[in-house]
Design an enzyme around this catalytic site. Structure first.
Site, PDB file in Angstrom:
ATOM      1  N   CYS A 131       0.827  -1.401  -0.117  1.00  0.00           N
ATOM      2  CA  CYS A 131       0.053  -0.097   0.123  1.00  0.00           C
ATOM      3  C   CYS A 131       0.847   1.341   0.118  1.00  0.00           C
ATOM      4  CB  CYS A 131      -0.764  -0.146   1.356  1.00  0.00           C
ATOM      5  SG  CYS A 131      -1.864   1.404   1.413  1.00  0.00           S
ATOM      6  N   CYS A 134      -0.470   4.061   2.428  1.00  0.00           N
ATOM      7  CA  CYS A 134      -0.309   3.863   3.891  1.00  0.00           C
ATOM      8  C   CYS A 134       1.019   4.130   4.204  1.00  0.00           C
ATOM      9  CB  CYS A 134      -0.802   2.413   4.139  1.00  0.00           C
ATOM     10  SG  CYS A 134      -2.228   1.853   3.359  1.00  0.00           S
ATOM     11  N   ASP A 135       1.937   3.507   3.253  1.00  0.00           N
ATOM     12  CA  ASP A 135       3.530   3.550   3.788  1.00  0.00           C
ATOM     13  C   ASP A 135       4.566   4.456   2.970  1.00  0.00           C
ATOM     14  OD1 ASP A 135       2.593   1.489   5.543  1.00  0.00           O
ATOM     15  OD2 ASP A 135       3.069  -0.043   3.985  1.00  0.00           O
TER      16      ASP A 135
END
Ligand code: NAP
Length: 301
Positions: A131, A134-135
């Protein structure tokens, strides 16, 4: 209490079905085992949903969730583990209870496909991610790689190229499955390098990822690429085995159904990416949600 429609999955298909179900006057419970929104929640930018010029996946999913719940759908964060049938009556069994209902819409989506190579699990969260939204921020000013050739990989690479010092886009062919507009945008980025006809053979690094070894499919040559982050975006796999007794699964595990979203079981419908279909897009997930909910209403009436 008997519920009219139970929906399994609070992604775009499931929440769209919920909107149509409650607006038709039916009682609706949506079960979700993780977070609402499904896959789209991880998409940095959506530019191809008709009527919305530009929106983040998170904002889109949140709007959809609020729309469904404010209209009266109940969302419960429980994992569905199966369906029991006794005549026309069905019971949806979750990890926390049993819920009798008259009809079910399966909108289970799909989960990220793993690379399936050594040390992938061990390095997940230590450089390997599924992701970018997200990261990605952990890799500011660092070199990263994205693997895949679909829209997810292209969007992830574009997003990461805004703040990573270098992005290697590794794809197993020399043609992309994703949109040409995104490919062109990536070609215009000076910090993006295409590594084509290549597959990832090995993940390097001790406690954290320090690089990948790719193999050129045409020449057999190996190349080490030093990266601190690897974003795996090689598609999805469905997870429908819990419903194998009620529906037909194809050889890849998708629930067999035509565009009418009906399964072989009366009163059980299917919507979105978990269904056998050729086009898996946000617009088609929403479309399936509407079709499945209206088919369920017709069945209930
Ligand atoms: P996808 O379109 O299925 O693409 C997966 C990519 O990964 C393909 O390029 C495939 O290569 C490659 N791949 C598959 N298995 C592999 C393996 N074992 N090793 C290496 N490469 C592998 O998946 P996606 O990009 O996640 O997209 C899923 C669906 O969501 C698509 O319908 C997509 O259009 C849609 N989507 C839409 C949006 C949007 O509309 N904004 C955003 C994201 C995704 P090949 O090409 O060689 O098969």
């Amino acid at each position: 209490m008997m519920t009219d429609i139970i929906i399994v999955g609070a992604g775009t298909a499931g929440l769209s079905a919920a909107i149509y179900g409650v607006r038709a006057g039916k009682s609706v419970i949506v079960f979700e085992s993780e977070v609402y929104g499904g896959q789209i929640v991880n998409t940095p930018e959506i530019e191809n949903y008709p009527g919305i010029k530009n929106i983040s996946g998170f904002e889109f999913a949140t709007n959809l969730y609020e729309q469904a719940t404010e209209l009266g759908a109940e969302v419960k964060f429980e994992k569905v583990i199966g369906i029991e049938e006794a005549g026309a009556e069905k019971t949806v069994v979750t990890d926390q209870g049993s819920y009798p209902c008259k009809s079910v819409i399966l909108a289970t989506g799909a989960k990220n496909r793993p690379l399936g190579i050594a040390r992938e699990v061990e390095l997940t969260g230590a450089g390997v991610s599924y992701c970018a939204t997200c990261d990605g921020a952990f890799f500011r000013n660092k070199e990263v790689a994205v693997n895949g050739g679909g829209n997810t990989a292209l969007e992830d690479a574009l997003y990461l190229s805004n703040f990573c010092s270098k992005v290697y886009l590794i794809h197993r062919r020399d043609a992309f499955r994703g949109e040409e507009k995104q490919v062109q945008a990536l070609k215009n980025k000076s910090n993006v390098e295409f590594v084509l006809n290549a597959t990832i053979k090995e993940l390097l690094g001790e406690d954290r990822l320090s690089g990948v070894v790719v193999v050129d499919k045409l020449t057999g040559e190996e190349r080490q690429i030093p990266v601190e982050g690897l974003f795996v975006a090689i598609g999805q796999i469905p997870e429908n085995t819990a419903f194998a007794a009620q529906v037909t699964l194809d050889d890849k595990g998708y629930i067999s159904a035509q565009e009418d979203c009906r399964t072989k079981s009366n009163g059980i419908f299917v919507a979105g990416d978990c269904r056998t279909k050729t086009v898996r897009q946000l617009a088609t997930a929403a479309s399936d949600g509407a079709i499945a909910a209206l088919a369920a209403c017709e069945y209930l009436n």
